[in-house]
Design an enzyme around this catalytic site. Structure first.
Site, PDB file in Angstrom:
ATOM      1  N   GLU A 493      -4.991 -53.022 -40.957  1.00 26.59           N
ATOM      2  CA  GLU A 493      -3.771 -53.673 -40.766  1.00 26.59           C
ATOM      3  C   GLU A 493      -3.623 -55.141 -40.693  1.00 26.59           C
ATOM      4  O   GLU A 493      -2.344 -55.583 -41.061  1.00 26.59           O
ATOM      5  CB  GLU A 493      -3.287 -53.185 -39.282  1.00 26.59           C
ATOM      6  CG  GLU A 493      -3.614 -51.421 -39.018  1.00 26.59           C
ATOM      7  CD  GLU A 493      -2.634 -50.920 -40.107  1.00 26.59           C
ATOM      8  OE1 GLU A 493      -1.526 -51.530 -40.287  1.00 26.59           O
ATOM      9  OE2 GLU A 493      -2.865 -49.899 -40.288  1.00 26.59           O
ATOM     10  N   HIS A 496      -2.181 -55.852 -44.241  1.00 30.35           N
ATOM     11  CA  HIS A 496      -0.958 -55.825 -44.247  1.00 30.35           C
ATOM     12  C   HIS A 496      -0.292 -56.962 -43.622  1.00 30.35           C
ATOM     13  O   HIS A 496       0.712 -57.232 -44.112  1.00 30.35           O
ATOM     14  CB  HIS A 496      -0.299 -54.480 -43.385  1.00 30.35           C
ATOM     15  CG  HIS A 496      -0.619 -53.297 -44.191  1.00 30.35           C
ATOM     16  ND1 HIS A 496       0.044 -52.803 -45.408  1.00 30.35           N
ATOM     17  CD2 HIS A 496      -1.087 -51.952 -43.900  1.00 30.35           C
ATOM     18  CE1 HIS A 496      -0.326 -51.536 -45.746  1.00 30.35           C
ATOM     19  NE2 HIS A 496      -0.770 -51.164 -44.845  1.00 30.35           N
TER      20      HIS A 496
END
Length: 719
Positions: A493, A496
Site C-alpha cells: 500500500e 501505491h
C-alpha cells in the site's frame, strides 16, 4: 518542517458530519450543473475552449473533495447514518456523471482543442494526455448515442452504482454478523496473540449483545473472562485457520467465510433483508452487458480492456493460461508437500480448511519458521520507521509524523508529512491500519487529493492519501505485532502511496495514480514489496519488541528461504480468480447466477489442482469485481507483477539501494503519473520492453518449463 502547510488542505474530520457532507455534495453538483447549463455550442477558439475545460475541472474539485471524504468514512467508519447518506447520493452522482459524459457542448470543447493540431502540440504532455483520456471517457459514456439510448445508458449507470454499493454492504454485514463463542477444547493450538484477538472479539461481542438486548448485564456477568469468540474479521479468521488444532472448528470457520452473502448465509441486515448477493451479481452482469452493447462492444470485458494496456480478451486469457502452465508443475509439488505433512497430522484427505494449518506446520518443520515466532520481531512502529528509512535511501525523501497536529477520523489513525531531500513539502498521508467494527475488510490506498495547480485562481494543492489496512491491533500492552504477510501488505500500500505522493504532475486527471492504466497501477505497489524480502531491508524493519535484538540469522535465512513456499498454488489461485472474472464479463448473453457458478467450476477444473467444496461461494464476496474497479481487470495483479519483477531486476543488477537507480525509477515511473502511457514509462526506466524472465525466477518457476518459449510469446503480450 514543523507547521502544517495550507497547501495540504487537510480535512477537519470533527466537523465532517454526514449531513454536512451531503449538503456539500449537492451544492457542488448544483454548481457544476449550472456551469454546464450556461455552456453553449459556440466556441470562440481553442484557447477559450481550454479555458472552459480548466474552469470546469476546478469547479469539480469541491465535488471530488466532499464525496471523497464521505466515501472514505463509509469504508472505515461505516454506520447507519453514513451508509444512508452515502447511498442516497449515489443516484444523484451517477446522473451527474452521466450528464458530464454526454454533454455535447463540453465534448465539443475537447474536440476543438484536439482538432487544432498546432495549438494541441503546444500543450504540456500532461495536459494533452488528460485531454486524450477525457475524449475516450466521453466515448465510453455514450456521448455519441441517440437521445433515447443516452437516457437508457444513464439509467443503467445509476442502477449499477446502487447495486455495487449494496453488494459491498452485504459482504460487510455478513462478515460482521458472524460470531461463534468457543469452548475450551476448541482453543488447542492457538497462539498467545491469537487468543488475545479472540478475547478482544469476545469483549466486543458482549457489548453488541448487551446493546441489542440479546443479553442482559446479569447474563454478561455470568460469562467467563476472558471470553473467546471467533469472528470473520481477517486477523481473527487467519489466527484460527493457521493455528487451531480443531479440524471441525477450521471447517466451520471456512464454511462461514466462503458462504458469506450467499444462499447459504441466513443473516439479515438491520432492515431484516437477506444478505444474499446472488441476484445482485446477475443484475450487475446483465446491466454491464447492456452498457457494452449500447457502446458498440460485444461484451463488457471489451469495454474494460479498452482503457488498459492489454489489447483484447484473447491476449489476457492467453497470458493467464500460459502463466498457469508455467506454475502448475511447481503447484503440484506444493500440494504433494502439503499432503505428505497432512498425513503426519492424521489428515488423510487434505481439504481447503486444512491448507493454511498444514502449511504452517511445513514452515515450522522444513524451514524452522513460525509466523508467531517472528511476529515479535516486527512491531509496527519499527516496521514503519524502517519503511521510511528504506524510501529515504531509495528516493531521498523524508517523513515526519504530525498526528497530534491534525484532525483524524479515529484515534488509531496517524498522519505524516512527506518532504524531499531539500525539506520541500511533497504531500501528506494517513495510516489507518487496524481492524475494527464498521470498517471494510482488506487493505487499500485512496488517492483522496491529487497534486493540482490552477493559476487563474492562484490555487495550489499538494497530494494527500489514505492508506488503510486491517492488521492485528495493539493488545496486552504491546504494540501491534505484524506477521510478515502483514509487513508485505504495508509495503504494497505504501508503494501505491508513493505513486500518488511523488508525482510532479499538476494536472489532476493524470497526477499520481490518476490516468494510469488499471493493469499497470499495481506496478509501484508490488515493486515496493521486494524490499521486505531483502536481507538488508529486513534488517531495517525488524527488532524484537522486548529486547530490541535484530531478527536472528537462522530466522532471517528461514524467512528468505520460505519466500517461494507454496508460490505455485498461490499463483494458480490468483489466475483462477482472474480467469473467472475475465470469462464472466466476456460472456454474451450475460450469465445468470447459475451460469456464474458454472463458469467458476469450469475455471477451477481447468486451473486448480485441489478440490474446492461444492458449497464454496467465493464469487458472492468478490468485491473487487462486483463493488470495486476490477471488473474484467483482476488479471492486472499478475500483469503488473510481471512489470514489477522486471523493474526490480534492474535494482538486483545495480544494487537494491542504488540511489541512481532509485532516482531513475522515481523520475520515470513515480513522478510522471498518468501523463504518459504506462508502457512508455516502463520502457523509459528499463530501456526495453518487459520480459517475463524475472517473474518466473522470482516465483521459483524458472526451471518448470522452457522460459525462452514463454518469453517469446509473453513479452509480446505483456506490453
Amino acid at each position: 518542517m514543523t507547521s502544517i502547510s495550507s497547501d495540504l488542505r487537510l480535512v477537519d474530520f470533527a466537523t465532517a458530519t454526514p449531513s454536512m457532507l451531503q449538503a456539500q455534495v449537492i451544492n457542488a453538483i448544483d454548481s457544476a450543473n449550472a456551469f454546464l447549463d450556461a455552456m453553449t455550442d459556440t466556441i470562440d477558439n481553442s484557447t477559450s475552449a481550454l479555458e472552459d475545460v480548466m474552469t470546469f475541472d476546478h469547479i469539480n474539485l469541491a465535488l471530488d473533495r466532499s464525496w471523497g471524504i464521505l466515501s472514505h468514512l463509509n469504508s472505515v467508519m461505516s454506520n447507519n447514518e453514513i451508509r444512508h447518506v452515502h447511498h442516497e447520493l449515489l443516484p444523484k452522482l451517477s446522473a451527474y456523471g452521466t450528464r458530464v459524459g454526454q454533454h455535447q457542448p463540453l465534448f465539443n470543447r475537447y474536440q476543438t482543442i484536439v482538432n487544432d493540431t498546432a495549438f494541441f502540440a503546444t500543450l504540456e504532455p500532461a495536459r494533452s494526455r488528460a485531454i486524450e483520456l477525457a475524449l475516450r471517457s466521453f466515448e465510453l459514456s455514450g456521448v455519441a448515442l441517440p437521445k433515447a439510448e443516452q437516457e437508457k445508458f444513464a439509467a443503467i449507470q445509476s442502477k449499477l452504482s446502487t447495486l455495487s454499493a449494496t453488494f459491498s454492504d452485504h459482504v460487510l454485514d455478513a462478515t460482521q454478523a458472524f460470531a461463534l463463542p468457543l469452548q475450551e477444547e476448541q482453543l488447542a493450538g492457538l497462539t498467545e496473540s491469537g487468543l488475545a484477538l479472540l478475547a478482544d472479539a469476545g469483549e466486543q461481542y458482549k457489548v453488541r449483545q448487551l446493546a441489542s438486548g440479546v443479553l442482559t448485564q446479569a447474563d454478561i456477568e455470568t460469562l467467563p473472562t476472558p471470553y473467546y469468540v471467533a469472528s470473520l474479521n481477517i486477523p481473527v479468521y487467519l489466527a484460527i485457520m493457521t493455528h487451531a488444532d480443531n479440524c471441525d472448528l477450521r471447517e466451520t470457520m471456512y464454511r462461514a467465510y466462503v458462504t458469506r452473502a450467499s444462499e447459504f448465509d441466513k443473516h439479515t441486515n438491520a432492515k431484516g433483508e437477506s444478505l444474499n448477493n446472488a441476484d445482485i451479481m446477475s443484475q450487475i452482469l446483465s446491466l454491464r452487458e447492456q452498457k457494452a452493447k449500447l457502446l458498440g462492444f460485444d461484451n463488457y470485458a471489451e469495454v474494460s480492456l479498452s482503457t488498459k494496456m492489454a489489447d483484447n480478451v484473447a491476449e489476457v486469457e492467453a497470458f493467464l493460461r500460459d502463466l498457469a502452465e508455467q506454475a502448475t508443475p511447481t503447484a503440484k509439488q506444493d500440494l504433494a508437500q502439503l499432503q505428505k505433512y497432512a498425513k503426519n497430522h492424521s489428515i488423510d484427505d487434505l481439504q481447503s480448511w486444512d491448507s493454511a494449518y498444514i502449511a504452517e506446520k511445513v514452515k515450522q518443520s522444513e524451514f524452522s519458521l513460525s509466523q508467531e515466532e517472528i511476529r515479535p520481531y516486527f512491531p509496527l512502529p519499527k516496521v514503519i520507521d524502517g519503511l521510511f528509512a528504506i524510501v529515504e535511501r531509495l528516493y531521498g525523501i523524508k517523513v515526519q509524523e504530525k498526528s497530534e497536529s491534525v484532525s483524524r477520523w479515529h484515534e488509531d489513525v496517524r498522519f505524516y508529512q512527506l518532504f524531499d531531500a531539500d525539506d520541500h513539502l511533497l504531500g501528506g498521508f494517513y495510516f489507518d491500519l487496524f481492524a475494527r467494527s464498521g470498517k471494510r475488510g482488506g487493505a487499500w490506498m485512496s488517492g483522496f487529493q491529487s497534486r493540482y495547480t490552477y493559476d487563474e485562481q492562484d490555487h495550489q494543492q499538494l497530494p494527500v492519501c489514505f492508506m488503510v489496512g486491517n492488521f492485528t491491533p495493539a493488545l496486552a500492552g504491546k504494540p501491534s505485532l505484524l506477521t510478515h504477510d502483514e509487513v508485505l501488505t504495508l509495503f504494497h500500500e505504501f508503494g501505491h502511496g508513493l505513486h500518488h505522493l511523488l508525482t510532479q504532475v499538476t494536472v489532476g486527471d493524470v497526477a499520481g495514480v490518476n490516468g494510469v492504466e488499471w493493469d499497470a497501477v499495481e506496478l509501484p505497489s508490488q515493486f515496493m514489496e521486494n524490499w521486505a524480502w531483502d536481507a538488508e531491508g529486513i534488517a531495517l524493519i525488524s527488532s524484537h519488541v522486548e529486547t530490541g535484538e535484530p531478527l536472528p540469522k537462522d530466522k532471517l535465512d528461514a524467512l528468505l528461504a520460505v519466500k517461494n513456499f507454496q508460490s505455485g498454488m498461490q499463483t494458480l489461485r490468483q489466475i483462477e480468480f482472474a480467469l473467472f472474472d475475465l470469462l464472466i464479463h466476456g460472456h454474451s448473453p450475460a450469465l445468470d447466477y447459475d451460469g456464474v457458478l458454472a463458469t467458476l467450476n469450469t475455471v477451477r477444473n481447468d486451473i486448480s489442482i485441489m478440490q474446492t467444496p461444492d458449497y464454496n461461494r467465493f464469487a458472492n464476496g468478490f468485491s473487487h469485481i462486483f463493488a470495486g474497479g476490477y471488473a474484467a481487470g483482476y488479471y492486472s495483479y499478475k500483469w503488473a507483477e510481471l512489470l514489477s519483477a522486471d523493474a526490480f531486476s534492474k535494482f538486483e543488477e545495480d544494487g537494491i539501494f542504488n540511489p541512481a537507480t532509485g532516482k531513475a525509477f522515481r523520475e520515470s515511473v513515480l513522478s510522471v503519473g498518468g501523463s504518459f502511457p504506462a508502457k512508455t514509462n516502463f520502457e523509459n526506466f528499463r530501456g526495453r520492453s518487459a520480459s517475463i524472465d524475472a517473474l518466473l525466477r522470482h516465483s521459483g518457476f524458472d526451471s518448470s518449463k522452457n522460459i525462452n518459449a514463454a518469453n517469446a510469446q509473453t513479452t509480446q503480450e505483456a506490453v
